[in-house]
Design a protein around this motif. Sequence first.
Motif, PDB file in Angstrom:
ATOM      1  N   GLN A 126       0.608  -3.162   7.576  1.00  0.00           N
ATOM      2  CA  GLN A 126      -0.564  -2.605   6.907  1.00  0.00           C
ATOM      3  C   GLN A 126      -1.824  -2.786   7.756  1.00  0.00           C
ATOM      4  O   GLN A 126      -2.682  -1.890   7.821  1.00  0.00           O
ATOM      5  CB  GLN A 126      -0.741  -3.252   5.528  1.00  0.00           C
ATOM      6  N   LEU A 127      -1.928  -3.909   8.428  1.00  0.00           N
ATOM      7  CA  LEU A 127      -3.089  -4.131   9.284  1.00  0.00           C
ATOM      8  C   LEU A 127      -3.099  -3.118  10.428  1.00  0.00           C
ATOM      9  O   LEU A 127      -4.142  -2.564  10.773  1.00  0.00           O
ATOM     10  CB  LEU A 127      -3.088  -5.550   9.850  1.00  0.00           C
TER      11      LEU A 127
ATOM     12  N   GLY B 165      -1.848  -0.187  10.362  1.00  0.00           N
ATOM     13  CA  GLY B 165      -2.240   1.096   9.781  1.00  0.00           C
ATOM     14  C   GLY B 165      -3.738   1.186   9.567  1.00  0.00           C
ATOM     15  O   GLY B 165      -4.358   2.219   9.841  1.00  0.00           O
ATOM     16  N   LEU B 166      -4.329   0.116   9.081  1.00  0.00           N
ATOM     17  CA  LEU B 166      -5.775   0.090   8.863  1.00  0.00           C
ATOM     18  C   LEU B 166      -6.514   0.280  10.175  1.00  0.00           C
ATOM     19  O   LEU B 166      -7.435   1.089  10.277  1.00  0.00           O
ATOM     20  CB  LEU B 166      -6.178  -1.234   8.214  1.00  0.00           C
ATOM     21  N   VAL B 167      -6.122  -0.476  11.206  1.00  0.00           N
ATOM     22  CA  VAL B 167      -6.813  -0.397  12.488  1.00  0.00           C
ATOM     23  C   VAL B 167      -6.617   0.988  13.119  1.00  0.00           C
ATOM     24  O   VAL B 167      -7.555   1.560  13.675  1.00  0.00           O
ATOM     25  CB  VAL B 167      -6.336  -1.522  13.429  1.00  0.00           C
TER      26      VAL B 167
ATOM     27  N   LEU C  46      -4.085   6.803   4.433  1.00  0.00           N
ATOM     28  CA  LEU C  46      -4.800   5.617   3.998  1.00  0.00           C
ATOM     29  C   LEU C  46      -6.291   5.898   3.867  1.00  0.00           C
ATOM     30  O   LEU C  46      -6.918   5.500   2.894  1.00  0.00           O
ATOM     31  CB  LEU C  46      -4.576   4.486   5.005  1.00  0.00           C
TER      32      LEU C  46
ATOM     33  N   TRP D 240       0.872  -1.166   0.000  1.00  0.00           N
ATOM     34  CA  TRP D 240       0.000   0.000   0.000  1.00  0.00           C
ATOM     35  C   TRP D 240       0.906   1.212   0.000  1.00  0.00           C
ATOM     36  O   TRP D 240       1.834   1.298   0.807  1.00  0.00           O
ATOM     37  CB  TRP D 240      -0.891   0.019   1.244  1.00  0.00           C
TER      38      TRP D 240
ATOM     39  N   PHE E 194      -9.297  -5.356   4.991  1.00  0.00           N
ATOM     40  CA  PHE E 194      -7.947  -5.441   4.410  1.00  0.00           C
ATOM     41  C   PHE E 194      -8.039  -5.897   2.954  1.00  0.00           C
ATOM     42  O   PHE E 194      -7.417  -5.305   2.065  1.00  0.00           O
ATOM     43  CB  PHE E 194      -7.120  -6.433   5.233  1.00  0.00           C
TER      44      PHE E 194
ATOM     45  N   ALA F  34      -6.226   3.742  11.536  1.00  0.00           N
ATOM     46  CA  ALA F  34      -7.084   4.665  10.802  1.00  0.00           C
ATOM     47  C   ALA F  34      -8.547   4.492  11.214  1.00  0.00           C
ATOM     48  O   ALA F  34      -9.282   5.472  11.382  1.00  0.00           O
ATOM     49  CB  ALA F  34      -6.921   4.437   9.303  1.00  0.00           C
TER      50      ALA F  34
ATOM     51  N   PRO G 133      -1.765   6.240   8.540  1.00  0.00           N
ATOM     52  CA  PRO G 133      -3.190   5.893   8.583  1.00  0.00           C
ATOM     53  C   PRO G 133      -4.075   6.996   8.024  1.00  0.00           C
ATOM     54  O   PRO G 133      -5.069   6.713   7.357  1.00  0.00           O
ATOM     55  CB  PRO G 133      -3.446   5.686  10.073  1.00  0.00           C
TER      56      PRO G 133
END
Lengths: 215, 82
Positions: free
Chosen positions: B43-44, B46-48, A142, A134, A203, B50, A139
């Motif tokens: 990446q996980l 970062g997702l969480v 993102l 990515w 994801f 966010a 974040p």
Amino acid sequence: MLEETRPDPGSSSIGFDDDLVRRLKAGDRNAYREAVTRYSPRMLGAARSIVGPDAAEDIVQESWVAVLTRLDGFEGRSALSTWLIRITTNRAISHLRATSRQVALGDTGDGEHAAPDAEWFDQRGRWVAAPAPWDAGTPEELLSAGALQACIDKHLALMPVNQRTVLVMRDLQQRPFGDICNELGISASNARVLLHRARLRLFDMINGYRKTGAC
Amino acid sequence: MLTCEQATEKASARLDGQLDSRERLALAVHLLICNRCRRFARQLAGLVAALRKRELVEPVDQEFVDRVVDRLDEVSPPQRPP
């Protein structure tokens, strides 16, 4: 009775809350209108994220009735908004339990939904292909794209309801794991599985979004 | 030794402080040697992170507010403000 659990140092509106709560407890009708106007958007967001759009408004309305009857027990240890969201979430969960069509909240299967990681790993549990990189560095980057936020909302709604509920409570409401387990009546191990599968769905969606710009 | 599939589950649980010391060590060892899982874990996270910054908000109109206040009046008639 819904209890407050811990102080909420993050609230930036405690002074406003104190005055509003004082007026609410005094039965000031203008205060009720102010509170409903101010906090209903977040309550509606919480309700809708769990039960969908059809039942959300009724849940928020009945949550306010519950607020009215429980207000004397609110001692201000948490922010008013935190307490209101908690009441709303509990109402939404009760609604899920009462709706016979819904799966048991502790069911960790994907049901009729495809497992998001069905093709990620081989039989030995090794990646079939590396996760796509990515290019977002933070974040905020993102989720800064409005289209991606819309995709997240869309895929939240599409998730199995038990996975969605745990994800909303944990990652969107930052509820402690113990609270989630207690309120949903599920084990910690089940909660972990449900949360993991919900996160994998988002994801996987982001992987697709990064590749195609669509979800 | 964890498989990658197991490591992704542990990486998710680690974000919530749900791993015991043995699980944390096993995950750390796996991430040392597996760059694919390192990328996934990063990446996980970062997702969480966010998601945790998001606030779910839905607009409400005046009609909704009026409806709720009317309902509250039914439950508890209005009192004169102090």
